[in-house]
Design an enzyme around this catalytic site. Sequence first.
Site, PDB file in Angstrom:
ATOM      1  N   ARG A 221      50.437 -11.464  -6.914  1.00 41.27           N
ATOM      2  CA  ARG A 221      50.892 -10.914  -5.634  1.00 41.27           C
ATOM      3  C   ARG A 221      51.405 -12.033  -4.727  1.00 41.27           C
ATOM      4  O   ARG A 221      50.853 -13.152  -4.733  1.00 41.27           O
ATOM      5  CB  ARG A 221      49.694 -10.221  -4.970  1.00 41.27           C
ATOM      6  CG  ARG A 221      50.001  -9.434  -3.719  1.00 41.27           C
ATOM      7  CD  ARG A 221      50.765  -8.189  -4.028  1.00 41.27           C
ATOM      8  NE  ARG A 221      50.697  -7.213  -2.944  1.00 41.27           N
ATOM      9  CZ  ARG A 221      51.516  -6.165  -2.882  1.00 41.27           C
ATOM     10  NH1 ARG A 221      52.444  -5.963  -3.814  1.00 41.27           N
ATOM     11  NH2 ARG A 221      51.414  -5.295  -1.905  1.00 41.27           N
TER      12      ARG A 221
ATOM     13  N   THR B  16      60.832  -1.377  -7.221  1.00 41.17           N
ATOM     14  CA  THR B  16      59.688  -1.634  -8.110  1.00 41.17           C
ATOM     15  C   THR B  16      59.962  -1.115  -9.532  1.00 41.17           C
ATOM     16  O   THR B  16      60.763  -0.212  -9.722  1.00 41.17           O
ATOM     17  CB  THR B  16      58.378  -1.039  -7.545  1.00 41.17           C
ATOM     18  OG1 THR B  16      58.241  -1.440  -6.187  1.00 41.17           O
ATOM     19  CG2 THR B  16      57.157  -1.464  -8.308  1.00 41.17           C
TER      20      THR B  16
ATOM     21  N   THR C 101      57.562  -6.129  -8.487  1.00 37.68           N
ATOM     22  CA  THR C 101      58.296  -5.611  -7.323  1.00 37.68           C
ATOM     23  C   THR C 101      58.767  -6.710  -6.375  1.00 37.68           C
ATOM     24  O   THR C 101      58.162  -7.780  -6.302  1.00 37.68           O
ATOM     25  CB  THR C 101      57.385  -4.644  -6.527  1.00 37.68           C
ATOM     26  OG1 THR C 101      58.142  -4.014  -5.498  1.00 37.68           O
ATOM     27  CG2 THR C 101      56.190  -5.337  -5.899  1.00 37.68           C
TER      28      THR C 101
ATOM     29  N   GLU D 261      59.062  -5.340  -3.399  1.00 29.99           N
ATOM     30  CA  GLU D 261      58.621  -4.388  -2.376  1.00 29.99           C
ATOM     31  C   GLU D 261      59.710  -3.358  -2.114  1.00 29.99           C
ATOM     32  O   GLU D 261      59.948  -2.520  -2.949  1.00 29.99           O
ATOM     33  CB  GLU D 261      58.185  -5.093  -1.095  1.00 29.99           C
ATOM     34  CG  GLU D 261      57.088  -4.368  -0.311  1.00 29.99           C
ATOM     35  CD  GLU D 261      57.350  -2.928   0.101  1.00 29.99           C
ATOM     36  OE1 GLU D 261      56.781  -2.025  -0.534  1.00 29.99           O
ATOM     37  OE2 GLU D 261      58.071  -2.709   1.084  1.00 29.99           O
TER      38      GLU D 261
ATOM     39  N   ASP E 179      53.768  -4.930   3.505  1.00 31.05           N
ATOM     40  CA  ASP E 179      52.653  -4.124   2.980  1.00 31.05           C
ATOM     41  C   ASP E 179      51.350  -4.415   3.749  1.00 31.05           C
ATOM     42  O   ASP E 179      50.339  -3.760   3.521  1.00 31.05           O
ATOM     43  CB  ASP E 179      52.435  -4.366   1.480  1.00 31.05           C
ATOM     44  CG  ASP E 179      53.286  -3.419   0.629  1.00 31.05           C
ATOM     45  OD1 ASP E 179      54.047  -2.621   1.203  1.00 31.05           O
ATOM     46  OD2 ASP E 179      53.188  -3.477  -0.616  1.00 31.05           O
TER      47      ASP E 179
ATOM     48  N   SER F  78      48.285  -3.572  -2.185  1.00 33.93           N
ATOM     49  CA  SER F  78      49.315  -2.924  -3.011  1.00 33.93           C
ATOM     50  C   SER F  78      48.811  -1.584  -3.530  1.00 33.93           C
ATOM     51  O   SER F  78      47.618  -1.282  -3.461  1.00 33.93           O
ATOM     52  CB  SER F  78      49.624  -3.835  -4.201  1.00 33.93           C
ATOM     53  OG  SER F  78      50.393  -3.163  -5.162  1.00 33.93           O
ATOM     54  N   SER F  79      49.745  -0.790  -4.071  1.00 36.09           N
ATOM     55  CA  SER F  79      49.385   0.456  -4.766  1.00 36.09           C
ATOM     56  C   SER F  79      49.661   0.358  -6.261  1.00 36.09           C
ATOM     57  O   SER F  79      49.494   1.345  -6.985  1.00 36.09           O
ATOM     58  CB  SER F  79      50.222   1.615  -4.223  1.00 36.09           C
ATOM     59  OG  SER F  79      50.012   1.756  -2.862  1.00 36.09           O
TER      60      SER F  79
ATOM     61  N   GLY G 135      56.894   3.340  -6.981  1.00 38.09           N
ATOM     62  CA  GLY G 135      56.815   4.499  -6.094  1.00 38.09           C
ATOM     63  C   GLY G 135      56.034   4.304  -4.813  1.00 38.09           C
ATOM     64  O   GLY G 135      55.644   5.282  -4.185  1.00 38.09           O
TER      65      GLY G 135
HETATM   66  N1  GLU Z   1      55.076  -2.893  -2.418  1.00 40.46           N
HETATM   67  C1  GLU Z   1      54.535  -1.752  -3.074  1.00 40.46           C
HETATM   68  C2  GLU Z   1      53.141  -2.039  -3.571  1.00 40.46           C
HETATM   69  O1  GLU Z   1      52.844  -3.118  -3.922  1.00 40.46           O
HETATM   70  C3  GLU Z   1      55.372  -1.288  -4.206  1.00 40.46           C
HETATM   71  C4  GLU Z   1      56.636  -0.705  -3.692  1.00 40.46           C
HETATM   72  C5  GLU Z   1      57.167   0.435  -4.520  1.00 40.46           C
HETATM   73  O2  GLU Z   1      56.598   0.792  -5.515  1.00 40.46           O
HETATM   74  O3  GLU Z   1      58.221   0.965  -4.169  1.00 40.46           O
HETATM   75  O4  GLU Z   1      52.341  -1.166  -3.608  1.00 40.46           O
END
Ligand code: GLU
Length: 570
Positions: free
Chosen positions: A101, A390, A408, A410, A430, A454-455, A476
């Site tokens: 990250r 991403t 990603t 982002e 984020d 993050s997700s 996503g």
């Molecule tokens: N920055 C996001 C994350 O780390 C990902 C962005 C995306 O999936 O469009 O969760």
Amino acid sequence: MRTTLTLHAALRKSLVIALTLFTWTAASADLPGGSVIVASHPLATDAGLEMMRKGGSAVDAAIAAQLVMSLVEPQSSGIGGGLFLVSWQAKSKKLETYDGRETAPKSVTPNLFLGADGKPLSFVDAVVGGRSAGVPGVIATLWLAHKEHGTLPWADLFQPAIALAESGFPVSPRLVKVIAMVPSLALIPDTAAYFRPGGKALAVGDILKNSAYAQTLRTIAAKGPDGFYKGAVGQAIVDAIVKAPRGAVALTLNDLASYKPKKRQPVCGTYRAYKICGMGPPSSGGVTSLQILKMLERFDIAGMTPMSAQAIHVFAQAQRLAFADRAAYLADPDFVSVPLKGLLNPVYLARRSRLISLTSVLAQVQPGNPKGADRTLRRLRIPDNSKPSTAHISIMDRNGNVVSMTTTVEGPFGSHLMAGGFILNNQLTDFAFEPRTGNQGFANAPQAGKRPLSSMAPTLVFDAKGKLFAVMGSPGGWRIIPYVTKTLIGMIDWKMDTASAIALPNIASRSGPVEIEDGRGLDKVAGELKTLGHEVRFVEQTSGLNGFRITAQGIDAAADKRKEGTVAAD
Ligand code: GLU
């Protein structure tokens, strides 16, 4: 940097394959002996497969694919961004997770995204320019993974991307579409010039060259991470940020040289007869997905019709409960005490699950009180814009070693700044934009050296005997979590093959309405959900799921038809 209007025949073939053959099934790729790669762009898939054909490992293939993605999908991921990589070594049965990250530079304070008036900046003001860029993690992390699991020489992995950057690649329909979706690119003239050569919009099939990127790759191929974090490339990154036409901030060569990839403990939990493992904080992907699944375990999902009102109802309620915990407790564990064990404790999750009723909708959802929770830190502000960026890669090499990697910059085209022919991320957006509300601080507030929450959810699934069963991930934004979880439910409860599970309509619910994927014929179901008391919205939900299952019949792999990914195998 570009272009002729002729489409090279071989490259055109790749593009045609991308448009027509989104899914693929290898019924006889028995293991060990077969290799498979699913990546977000056909040229990245090709590069990864080429490495495995030369005897490369899954990690080698992931590196070659990433370097190509940085060129052909600059809206999504690249060497100016960050990633999370889950690695499985078949022989030693070793599961490892790599945190690549981005990190906030030393100059960052909790007020990073506050304007002179003390109010949060608008999203465009925060994103576009130097303020949003974290120290990129991709190269240092891939170098570490290569040191541990690579078999081909590092420099060899750069050849496909260098060749494509020099000869040019055909611009894909998705790149053209995303450029049109991001008018703010015009705010950074140098970047606008690359994506609008001669002031003219790129068209599908135009050949785009990038000699600056080829030169950057040659340097990193020869020098390793020092070729990126130091010297001419490092200086180009610093210059792009400190001299940015907007949001110029301090980022130093020292910030770059201090970047460290981190090996984290994988986060695992069970769902029915399976063990599911993924990325822990600073990603919420693994924890939040596992929480949703565990809360659903007491329901007979297998007995429900896929994406019937009842199935969507319980799925959405479990999501809301898990997202409330995410907002309260998850952040960079090196800065905030994250009650990981408490959040994944089956007794705690059984108690949370009992809040879900089959016949009514939760009026208000509050975070739970898991053991070890620091209740002085609170809510995360999660911007609700849909981000066509991403990418995910799922790979297995001939020895059964696996990489599941989500990567990603982002948002689409990251900060919009370019250095050395690549896009610099906007990952710092984020973080929460405000450091606190009243006297309660945000767990995910910006801080020097911290990594934003993050997700991303690169995921591996094992069966009851510990045998690898599935590999999965998606882009996503926050919806990554419901996308991946939906696919796992499809595979596990509804016994679907990979393509069918990916194709299931996307359903996301974070803090209120149930979002149903638009255009999937779910109007009647939406009516039933409204009768039950749900607020329902139809939302375009362009996941980019990809992965595979390993069954007695062989490997069954698929890429999401909603995007341009492809599958290749030997
Ligand atoms: N920055 C996001 C994350 O780390 C990902 C962005 C995306 O999936 O469009 O969760």
